[in-house]
Design a protein around this motif. Structure first.
Motif, PDB file in Angstrom:
ATOM      1  N   ALA A  27     -55.116  18.510 -58.235  1.00 19.57           N
ATOM      2  CA  ALA A  27     -54.675  19.879 -58.533  1.00 19.57           C
ATOM      3  C   ALA A  27     -53.227  20.091 -58.109  1.00 19.57           C
ATOM      4  CB  ALA A  27     -55.589  20.880 -57.833  1.00 19.57           C
ATOM      5  N   SER A  28     -52.840  19.526 -56.986  1.00 19.53           N
ATOM      6  CA  SER A  28     -51.469  19.684 -56.492  1.00 19.53           C
ATOM      7  C   SER A  28     -50.462  19.022 -57.427  1.00 19.53           C
ATOM      8  CB  SER A  28     -51.347  19.091 -55.089  1.00 19.53           C
ATOM      9  OG  SER A  28     -52.223  19.722 -54.190  1.00 19.53           O
ATOM     10  N   LEU A  29     -50.818  17.855 -57.943  1.00 25.65           N
ATOM     11  CA  LEU A  29     -49.921  17.155 -58.858  1.00 25.65           C
ATOM     12  C   LEU A  29     -49.725  17.967 -60.140  1.00 25.65           C
ATOM     13  CD1 LEU A  29     -48.253  14.711 -59.704  1.00 25.65           C
ATOM     14  CD2 LEU A  29     -50.384  13.588 -60.406  1.00 25.65           C
ATOM     15  N   VAL A  30     -50.819  18.477 -60.700  1.00 30.55           N
ATOM     16  CA  VAL A  30     -50.708  19.301 -61.909  1.00 30.55           C
ATOM     17  C   VAL A  30     -49.909  20.565 -61.622  1.00 30.55           C
ATOM     18  CG1 VAL A  30     -52.028  20.713 -63.532  1.00 30.55           C
ATOM     19  CG2 VAL A  30     -52.774  18.395 -63.008  1.00 30.55           C
ATOM     20  N   LEU A  31     -50.158  21.204 -60.489  1.00 33.09           N
ATOM     21  CA  LEU A  31     -49.440  22.428 -60.149  1.00 33.09           C
ATOM     22  C   LEU A  31     -47.944  22.160 -60.005  1.00 33.09           C
ATOM     23  CD1 LEU A  31     -49.724  25.409 -59.548  1.00 33.09           C
ATOM     24  CD2 LEU A  31     -50.304  24.843 -57.180  1.00 33.09           C
ATOM     25  N   THR A 119     -56.077  26.418 -65.165  1.00 34.66           N
ATOM     26  CA  THR A 119     -56.842  27.203 -64.209  1.00 34.66           C
ATOM     27  C   THR A 119     -57.253  26.375 -62.997  1.00 34.66           C
ATOM     28  OG1 THR A 119     -58.865  26.738 -65.464  1.00 34.66           O
ATOM     29  CG2 THR A 119     -57.735  28.815 -65.915  1.00 34.66           C
ATOM     30  N   LEU A 120     -57.361  27.074 -61.865  1.00 27.99           N
ATOM     31  CA  LEU A 120     -57.739  26.468 -60.601  1.00 27.99           C
ATOM     32  C   LEU A 120     -58.644  27.466 -59.881  1.00 27.99           C
ATOM     33  CD1 LEU A 120     -55.167  24.655 -58.312  1.00 27.99           C
ATOM     34  CD2 LEU A 120     -57.220  25.740 -57.422  1.00 27.99           C
ATOM     35  N   TRP A 121     -59.838  27.028 -59.486  1.00 28.70           N
ATOM     36  CA  TRP A 121     -60.829  27.927 -58.900  1.00 28.70           C
ATOM     37  C   TRP A 121     -61.187  27.432 -57.512  1.00 28.70           C
ATOM     38  CZ3 TRP A 121     -65.389  29.926 -62.407  1.00 28.70           C
ATOM     39  CH2 TRP A 121     -66.045  30.986 -61.766  1.00 28.70           C
ATOM     40  N   ILE A 122     -60.967  28.276 -56.499  1.00 27.09           N
ATOM     41  CA  ILE A 122     -61.315  27.993 -55.113  1.00 27.09           C
ATOM     42  C   ILE A 122     -62.521  28.844 -54.731  1.00 27.09           C
ATOM     43  CG2 ILE A 122     -60.568  28.212 -52.711  1.00 27.09           C
ATOM     44  CD1 ILE A 122     -57.714  27.658 -53.635  1.00 27.09           C
ATOM     45  N   GLY A 123     -63.536  28.225 -54.128  1.00 30.83           N
ATOM     46  CA  GLY A 123     -64.706  29.001 -53.731  1.00 30.83           C
ATOM     47  C   GLY A 123     -65.639  28.203 -52.852  1.00 30.83           C
ATOM     48  N   SER A 124     -66.847  28.756 -52.640  1.00 32.62           N
ATOM     49  CA  SER A 124     -67.827  28.104 -51.773  1.00 32.62           C
ATOM     50  C   SER A 124     -69.227  28.442 -52.241  1.00 32.62           C
ATOM     51  CB  SER A 124     -67.631  28.558 -50.322  1.00 32.62           C
ATOM     52  OG  SER A 124     -67.876  29.956 -50.205  1.00 32.62           O
ATOM     53  N   GLY A 125     -70.196  27.688 -51.707  1.00 34.88           N
ATOM     54  CA  GLY A 125     -71.590  27.922 -52.063  1.00 34.88           C
ATOM     55  C   GLY A 125     -71.938  27.268 -53.384  1.00 34.88           C
ATOM     56  N   ALA A 126     -72.747  27.980 -54.199  1.00 35.61           N
ATOM     57  CA  ALA A 126     -73.111  27.468 -55.520  1.00 35.61           C
ATOM     58  C   ALA A 126     -71.864  27.290 -56.362  1.00 35.61           C
ATOM     59  CB  ALA A 126     -74.075  28.441 -56.195  1.00 35.61           C
ATOM     60  N   ARG A 127     -71.789  26.184 -57.097  1.00 28.86           N
ATOM     61  CA  ARG A 127     -70.590  25.853 -57.862  1.00 28.86           C
ATOM     62  C   ARG A 127     -70.612  26.486 -59.248  1.00 28.86           C
ATOM     63  NH1 ARG A 127     -67.461  21.080 -56.656  1.00 28.86           N
ATOM     64  NH2 ARG A 127     -67.888  20.428 -54.521  1.00 28.86           N
ATOM     65  N   PRO A 128     -69.424  26.706 -59.832  1.00 28.18           N
ATOM     66  CA  PRO A 128     -69.373  27.136 -61.238  1.00 28.18           C
ATOM     67  C   PRO A 128     -69.916  26.038 -62.142  1.00 28.18           C
ATOM     68  CG  PRO A 128     -67.216  27.312 -60.148  1.00 28.18           C
ATOM     69  CD  PRO A 128     -68.094  26.521 -59.254  1.00 28.18           C
ATOM     70  N   GLU A 129     -70.261  26.417 -63.359  1.00 34.72           N
ATOM     71  CA  GLU A 129     -70.713  25.427 -64.339  1.00 34.72           C
ATOM     72  C   GLU A 129     -69.615  24.390 -64.592  1.00 34.72           C
ATOM     73  OE1 GLU A 129     -73.660  25.056 -65.887  1.00 34.72           O
ATOM     74  OE2 GLU A 129     -74.435  26.645 -64.574  1.00 34.72           O
ATOM     75  N   PRO A 130     -69.976  23.137 -64.802  1.00 35.87           N
ATOM     76  CA  PRO A 130     -68.953  22.122 -65.120  1.00 35.87           C
ATOM     77  C   PRO A 130     -68.101  22.555 -66.307  1.00 35.87           C
ATOM     78  CG  PRO A 130     -71.078  21.085 -64.720  1.00 35.87           C
ATOM     79  CD  PRO A 130     -71.334  22.558 -64.743  1.00 35.87           C
ATOM     80  N   GLY A 131     -66.794  22.361 -66.178  1.00 35.57           N
ATOM     81  CA  GLY A 131     -65.883  22.744 -67.243  1.00 35.57           C
ATOM     82  C   GLY A 131     -65.435  24.183 -67.190  1.00 35.57           C
ATOM     83  N   SER A 132     -65.906  24.947 -66.196  1.00 36.63           N
ATOM     84  CA  SER A 132     -65.517  26.362 -66.102  1.00 36.63           C
ATOM     85  C   SER A 132     -64.038  26.519 -65.796  1.00 36.63           C
ATOM     86  CB  SER A 132     -66.338  27.067 -65.017  1.00 36.63           C
ATOM     87  OG  SER A 132     -67.710  27.069 -65.318  1.00 36.63           O
ATOM     88  N   SER A 133     -63.459  25.559 -65.104  1.00 33.76           N
ATOM     89  CA  SER A 133     -62.048  25.619 -64.708  1.00 33.76           C
ATOM     90  C   SER A 133     -61.463  24.223 -64.798  1.00 33.76           C
ATOM     91  CB  SER A 133     -61.929  26.167 -63.283  1.00 33.76           C
ATOM     92  OG  SER A 133     -60.582  26.198 -62.850  1.00 33.76           O
ATOM     93  N   ASP A 134     -60.146  24.145 -65.019  1.00 32.27           N
ATOM     94  CA  ASP A 134     -59.494  22.836 -65.076  1.00 32.27           C
ATOM     95  C   ASP A 134     -59.612  22.097 -63.746  1.00 32.27           C
ATOM     96  OD1 ASP A 134     -58.507  23.055 -67.766  1.00 32.27           O
ATOM     97  OD2 ASP A 134     -57.013  24.484 -67.010  1.00 32.27           O
ATOM     98  N   HIS A 135     -59.493  22.848 -62.648  1.00 28.80           N
ATOM     99  CA  HIS A 135     -59.598  22.254 -61.316  1.00 28.80           C
ATOM    100  C   HIS A 135     -60.460  23.163 -60.451  1.00 28.80           C
ATOM    101  CE1 HIS A 135     -56.480  19.242 -62.126  1.00 28.80           C
ATOM    102  NE2 HIS A 135     -55.902  20.199 -62.822  1.00 28.80           N
ATOM    103  N   VAL A 136     -61.405  22.561 -59.734  1.00 30.79           N
ATOM    104  CA  VAL A 136     -62.308  23.288 -58.850  1.00 30.79           C
ATOM    105  C   VAL A 136     -62.151  22.714 -57.443  1.00 30.79           C
ATOM    106  CG1 VAL A 136     -64.707  23.813 -58.299  1.00 30.79           C
ATOM    107  CG2 VAL A 136     -63.940  23.833 -60.690  1.00 30.79           C
ATOM    108  N   LEU A 137     -61.783  23.582 -56.496  1.00 31.24           N
ATOM    109  CA  LEU A 137     -61.664  23.188 -55.095  1.00 31.24           C
ATOM    110  C   LEU A 137     -62.756  23.941 -54.349  1.00 31.24           C
ATOM    111  CD1 LEU A 137     -57.769  23.366 -54.703  1.00 31.24           C
ATOM    112  CD2 LEU A 137     -59.192  21.404 -55.354  1.00 31.24           C
ATOM    113  N   TRP A 138     -63.818  23.232 -53.994  1.00 27.32           N
ATOM    114  CA  TRP A 138     -65.038  23.914 -53.585  1.00 27.32           C
ATOM    115  C   TRP A 138     -65.569  23.424 -52.244  1.00 27.32           C
ATOM    116  CZ3 TRP A 138     -65.405  27.766 -56.792  1.00 27.32           C
ATOM    117  CH2 TRP A 138     -66.505  28.637 -56.695  1.00 27.32           C
TER     118      TRP A 138
END
Length: 248
Positions: A27-31, A119-138
């Motif tokens: 994610a850092s490289l893309v950003l 898109t980049l999504w940061i969160g915790s717990g249950a994960r978003p569906e695969p493909g919901s965001s370009d990068h997921v940091l969970w």
């Protein structure tokens, strides 16, 4: 030097293991590449607005001498979809700090390809569906107190630091070349694109926003259409709708 993030901080504690470290590096490289190309980072956190503001401050006001001030804005109004829609340009980045159940953030992520943004999504717990965001940091810890304990702050501090590590190596910042050996690429030419209806028109046509800009699209196959609706566009024609669950 191309394509590989140089060695940076070792990330081993606070629930950040090998997989998440790799996600952070990617994610850092893309950003860094998006920033180098002129992108703005738009930050949303509907349930935890201070996180959006904190992320933006990290990038705009770097604390290490010699690091770049990078364009970042926190969007904290009541309608994240509407605010992101009018703010982003193709090539920008949207970063959300939210749980996977946040419907407004999911709607932003679903529309992002039509707006031409990463898109980049940061969160915790249950994960978003695969493909919901370009990068997921969970963080997989289900503890509902986690957003207030510093785990999220650690993630976006590391994201900021690793992005600047990339800037120290200019050879990393060029986007990899997209090669197509055929004169007309059958795969590319047959690919449907996501579009968001800007305004329905007369005669089976509508103005539709895609990653390429505003286009005139034939909507005969899917009429009637309304503003804000998501369509799959192919060869100047809408061939299906995308519902609020992301299904055609």
């Amino acid at each position: 030097m191309t394509g590989t993030l140089p060695a940076g901080p070792t990330v081993v504690d606070d629930g950040i293991g090998e997989d998440l470290s790799a996600d952070l590096a990617a994610a850092s490289l893309v950003l860094a590449r998006r920033f180098a190309a002129g992108a703005t980072l738009w930050c949303v956190a509907p349930s935890w607005e201070p996180h959006a503001q904190h992320v933006a401050v990290e990038f705009v006001h770097p604390v290490i001498v010699g690091t770049k001030a990078l364009p970042a804005v926190a969007l904290t109004g009541p309608d994240p979809v509407a605010e992101v829609r009018v703010s982003v340009r193709p090539g920008d980045v949207v970063l959300a700090v939210a749980g996977a159940q946040d419907a407004a953030v999911a709607a932003v992520m679903r529309r992002a390809p039509a707006w031409g943004v990463t898109t980049l999504w940061i969160g915790s717990g249950a994960r978003p569906e695969p493909g919901s965001s370009d990068h997921v940091l969970w963080l997989d810890d289900p503890d509902p107190r986690l957003p207030a304990t510093g785990g999220f702050v650690l993630l976006y501090h590391l994201l900021w630091e690793l992005t600047h590590v990339c800037f120290e190596h200019p050879g990393l910042l060029a986007e990899p070349a997209q090669e197509c050996s055929d004169e007309v690429c059958i795969t590319c030419s047959d690919e449907g694109r996501l579009g968001e209806v800007v305004a329905p028109g007369a005669g089976g046509m509508a103005r539709v926003r895609t990653a390429e800009g505003i286009e005139a699209v034939a909507t005969t196959l899917v009429e009637p259409v309304t503003a804000g609706e998501l369509l799959v566009v192919h060869a100047g024609m809408a061939i299906s709708r995308i519902d609020e669950e992301g299904q055609a």
